[in-house]
Design a protein around this motif. Structure first.
Motif, PDB file in Angstrom:
ATOM      1  N   VAL A 162      61.820  59.831  58.052  1.00 14.38           N
ATOM      2  CA  VAL A 162      62.524  61.040  58.502  1.00 14.38           C
ATOM      3  C   VAL A 162      61.638  61.837  59.454  1.00 14.38           C
ATOM      4  O   VAL A 162      62.090  62.292  60.511  1.00 14.38           O
ATOM      5  N   LEU A 163      60.368  62.003  59.096  1.00 11.54           N
ATOM      6  CA  LEU A 163      59.454  62.761  59.964  1.00 11.54           C
ATOM      7  C   LEU A 163      59.324  62.118  61.342  1.00 11.54           C
ATOM      8  O   LEU A 163      59.319  62.814  62.353  1.00 11.54           O
ATOM      9  N   LEU A 164      59.240  60.792  61.393  1.00 17.59           N
ATOM     10  CA  LEU A 164      59.114  60.112  62.679  1.00 17.59           C
ATOM     11  C   LEU A 164      60.406  60.155  63.488  1.00 17.59           C
ATOM     12  O   LEU A 164      60.370  60.380  64.696  1.00 17.59           O
ATOM     13  N   LEU A 165      61.536  59.922  62.824  1.00 15.54           N
ATOM     14  CA  LEU A 165      62.813  59.902  63.551  1.00 15.54           C
ATOM     15  C   LEU A 165      63.273  61.288  63.961  1.00 15.54           C
ATOM     16  O   LEU A 165      64.178  61.415  64.782  1.00 15.54           O
ATOM     17  N   ALA A 166      62.648  62.327  63.426  1.00 18.66           N
ATOM     18  CA  ALA A 166      62.991  63.690  63.848  1.00 18.66           C
ATOM     19  C   ALA A 166      62.723  63.867  65.341  1.00 18.66           C
ATOM     20  O   ALA A 166      63.381  64.667  66.006  1.00 18.66           O
ATOM     21  N   GLY A 167      61.789  63.089  65.872  1.00 15.24           N
ATOM     22  CA  GLY A 167      61.469  63.151  67.302  1.00 15.24           C
ATOM     23  C   GLY A 167      62.363  62.305  68.170  1.00 15.24           C
ATOM     24  O   GLY A 167      62.201  62.276  69.391  1.00 15.24           O
ATOM     25  N   GLY A 168      63.308  61.596  67.574  1.00 14.52           N
ATOM     26  CA  GLY A 168      64.223  60.759  68.347  1.00 14.52           C
ATOM     27  C   GLY A 168      64.202  59.328  67.846  1.00 14.52           C
ATOM     28  O   GLY A 168      63.409  58.966  66.987  1.00 14.52           O
ATOM     29  N   PRO A 169      65.086  58.510  68.410  1.00 11.95           N
ATOM     30  CA  PRO A 169      65.200  57.118  67.973  1.00 11.95           C
ATOM     31  C   PRO A 169      63.888  56.345  68.144  1.00 11.95           C
ATOM     32  O   PRO A 169      63.111  56.623  69.061  1.00 11.95           O
ATOM     33  N   ARG A 170      63.679  55.390  67.247  1.00 11.69           N
ATOM     34  CA  ARG A 170      62.481  54.544  67.290  1.00 11.69           C
ATOM     35  C   ARG A 170      62.857  53.109  66.967  1.00 11.69           C
ATOM     36  O   ARG A 170      63.788  52.855  66.213  1.00 11.69           O
ATOM     37  N   ARG A 171      62.065  52.194  67.494  1.00 12.00           N
ATOM     38  CA  ARG A 171      62.219  50.786  67.167  1.00 12.00           C
ATOM     39  C   ARG A 171      61.433  50.483  65.898  1.00 12.00           C
ATOM     40  O   ARG A 171      60.537  51.235  65.512  1.00 12.00           O
ATOM     41  N   PHE A 172      61.763  49.357  65.277  1.00 10.44           N
ATOM     42  CA  PHE A 172      61.129  48.960  64.025  1.00 10.44           C
ATOM     43  C   PHE A 172      59.610  48.911  64.165  1.00 10.44           C
ATOM     44  O   PHE A 172      58.886  49.453  63.327  1.00 10.44           O
ATOM     45  N   THR A 173      59.133  48.262  65.215  1.00 13.46           N
ATOM     46  CA  THR A 173      57.676  48.123  65.369  1.00 13.46           C
ATOM     47  C   THR A 173      57.004  49.473  65.581  1.00 13.46           C
ATOM     48  O   THR A 173      55.885  49.674  65.111  1.00 13.46           O
ATOM     49  N   GLU A 174      57.670  50.395  66.251  1.00 13.39           N
ATOM     50  CA  GLU A 174      57.115  51.743  66.418  1.00 13.39           C
ATOM     51  C   GLU A 174      56.977  52.431  65.057  1.00 13.39           C
ATOM     52  O   GLU A 174      55.962  53.069  64.777  1.00 13.39           O
ATOM     53  N   LEU A 175      58.025  52.309  64.238  1.00 12.60           N
ATOM     54  CA  LEU A 175      57.981  52.905  62.902  1.00 12.60           C
ATOM     55  C   LEU A 175      56.857  52.277  62.081  1.00 12.60           C
ATOM     56  O   LEU A 175      56.035  52.973  61.501  1.00 12.60           O
ATOM     57  N   ARG A 176      56.818  50.948  62.050  1.00 12.90           N
ATOM     58  CA  ARG A 176      55.812  50.235  61.254  1.00 12.90           C
ATOM     59  C   ARG A 176      54.394  50.589  61.693  1.00 12.90           C
ATOM     60  O   ARG A 176      53.535  50.897  60.877  1.00 12.90           O
ATOM     61  N   ASP A 177      54.162  50.565  63.005  1.00 11.19           N
ATOM     62  CA  ASP A 177      52.812  50.816  63.512  1.00 11.19           C
ATOM     63  C   ASP A 177      52.384  52.267  63.328  1.00 11.19           C
ATOM     64  O   ASP A 177      51.221  52.542  63.054  1.00 11.19           O
ATOM     65  N   THR A 178      53.304  53.198  63.472  1.00 10.55           N
ATOM     66  CA  THR A 178      52.968  54.611  63.338  1.00 10.55           C
ATOM     67  C   THR A 178      52.761  54.992  61.877  1.00 10.55           C
ATOM     68  O   THR A 178      51.839  55.735  61.543  1.00 10.55           O
ATOM     69  N   ILE A 179      53.613  54.472  60.991  1.00  5.13           N
ATOM     70  CA  ILE A 179      53.482  54.785  59.570  1.00  5.13           C
ATOM     71  C   ILE A 179      52.192  54.191  59.026  1.00  5.13           C
ATOM     72  O   ILE A 179      51.435  54.859  58.335  1.00  5.13           O
ATOM     73  N   GLY A 180      51.929  52.951  59.314  1.00  3.83           N
ATOM     74  CA  GLY A 180      50.718  52.302  58.818  1.00  3.83           C
ATOM     75  C   GLY A 180      50.756  52.105  57.312  1.00  3.83           C
ATOM     76  O   GLY A 180      51.217  52.960  56.570  1.00  3.83           O
ATOM     77  N   GLY A 181      50.298  50.942  56.862  1.00  2.00           N
ATOM     78  CA  GLY A 181      50.202  50.682  55.434  1.00  2.00           C
ATOM     79  C   GLY A 181      51.487  50.221  54.780  1.00  2.00           C
ATOM     80  O   GLY A 181      51.498  49.931  53.586  1.00  2.00           O
ATOM     81  N   VAL A 182      52.579  50.165  55.516  1.00  2.00           N
ATOM     82  CA  VAL A 182      53.848  49.703  54.956  1.00  2.00           C
ATOM     83  C   VAL A 182      54.082  48.268  55.419  1.00  2.00           C
ATOM     84  O   VAL A 182      53.869  47.939  56.581  1.00  2.00           O
ATOM     85  N   THR A 183      54.485  47.415  54.489  1.00  2.36           N
ATOM     86  CA  THR A 183      54.774  46.037  54.869  1.00  2.36           C
ATOM     87  C   THR A 183      56.125  45.980  55.575  1.00  2.36           C
ATOM     88  O   THR A 183      56.995  46.835  55.332  1.00  2.36           O
ATOM     89  N   PRO A 184      56.320  44.990  56.432  1.00  2.00           N
ATOM     90  CA  PRO A 184      57.631  44.863  57.089  1.00  2.00           C
ATOM     91  C   PRO A 184      58.779  44.752  56.087  1.00  2.00           C
ATOM     92  O   PRO A 184      59.840  45.328  56.299  1.00  2.00           O
ATOM     93  N   LYS A 185      58.553  44.038  54.976  1.00  2.00           N
ATOM     94  CA  LYS A 185      59.603  43.881  53.962  1.00  2.00           C
ATOM     95  C   LYS A 185      59.992  45.229  53.355  1.00  2.00           C
ATOM     96  O   LYS A 185      61.178  45.544  53.225  1.00  2.00           O
ATOM     97  N   VAL A 186      59.004  46.031  52.991  1.00  2.00           N
ATOM     98  CA  VAL A 186      59.285  47.330  52.368  1.00  2.00           C
ATOM     99  C   VAL A 186      59.933  48.277  53.381  1.00  2.00           C
ATOM    100  O   VAL A 186      60.871  49.014  53.041  1.00  2.00           O
ATOM    101  N   LEU A 187      59.463  48.250  54.624  1.00  2.00           N
ATOM    102  CA  LEU A 187      60.076  49.107  55.643  1.00  2.00           C
ATOM    103  C   LEU A 187      61.530  48.697  55.872  1.00  2.00           C
ATOM    104  O   LEU A 187      62.411  49.558  55.975  1.00  2.00           O
ATOM    105  N   THR A 188      61.786  47.403  55.930  1.00  2.00           N
ATOM    106  CA  THR A 188      63.158  46.925  56.095  1.00  2.00           C
ATOM    107  C   THR A 188      64.037  47.391  54.942  1.00  2.00           C
ATOM    108  O   THR A 188      65.155  47.880  55.151  1.00  2.00           O
ATOM    109  N   GLN A 189      63.537  47.274  53.716  1.00  2.00           N
ATOM    110  CA  GLN A 189      64.298  47.732  52.544  1.00  2.00           C
ATOM    111  C   GLN A 189      64.563  49.233  52.619  1.00  2.00           C
ATOM    112  O   GLN A 189      65.668  49.696  52.311  1.00  2.00           O
ATOM    113  N   THR A 190      63.560  49.990  53.036  1.00  2.00           N
ATOM    114  CA  THR A 190      63.703  51.443  53.149  1.00  2.00           C
ATOM    115  C   THR A 190      64.745  51.802  54.195  1.00  2.00           C
ATOM    116  O   THR A 190      65.633  52.636  53.954  1.00  2.00           O
TER     117      THR A 190
END
Length: 116
Positions: free
Chosen positions: A28-56
């Motif tokens: 939510v904090l990241l998307l508040a600034g506008g749309p993002r791609r999956f890799t942008e979310l994953r790389d910016t959040i850090g520490g989240v696995t692709p599987k968990v991010l996809t589930q979220t």
């Protein structure tokens, strides 16, 4: 209809679980600034696995908090954006995030005192 968070059978608790999840909060904090791609979310959040991010992301989409848009390009491009309901979470989530950042030192110190 208004929910009752203290009623163990109320779906309000499911919603609190979703918005209380650390990955959902960060999305939510990241998307508040506008749309993002999956890799942008994953790389910016850090520490989240692709599987968990996809589930979220899937859970948040199911709950009406974000949209997933697939663009017909080669390679396909997918963007995630907050819905109006998701945008309504910005203020309370930002307040909790700000509180955490402002009080992290005090909480860490208390934990150290308690452990010692």
């Amino acid at each position: 209809m208004r929910g009752d968070a203290f009623d163990p059978n109320c779906p309000t608790r499911l919603i609190l679980d979703r918005i209380g999840d650390k990955w959902s909060v960060l999305v939510v904090l990241l998307l508040a600034g506008g749309p993002r791609r999956f890799t942008e979310l994953r790389d910016t959040i850090g520490g989240v696995t692709p599987k968990v991010l996809t589930q979220t992301l899937r859970a948040m989409e199911r709950d009406g908090l974000l949209t997933r848009t697939v663009f017909a390009e080669v390679p396909p491009r997918v963007e995630y954006a907050l819905t109006p309901l998701g945008h309504s979470l910005q203020t309370p989530i930002k307040a909790v995030s700000d509180w955490a950042e402002e009080n992290v030192e005090a909480v860490v110190s208390a934990r150290e005192r308690h452990a010692g």
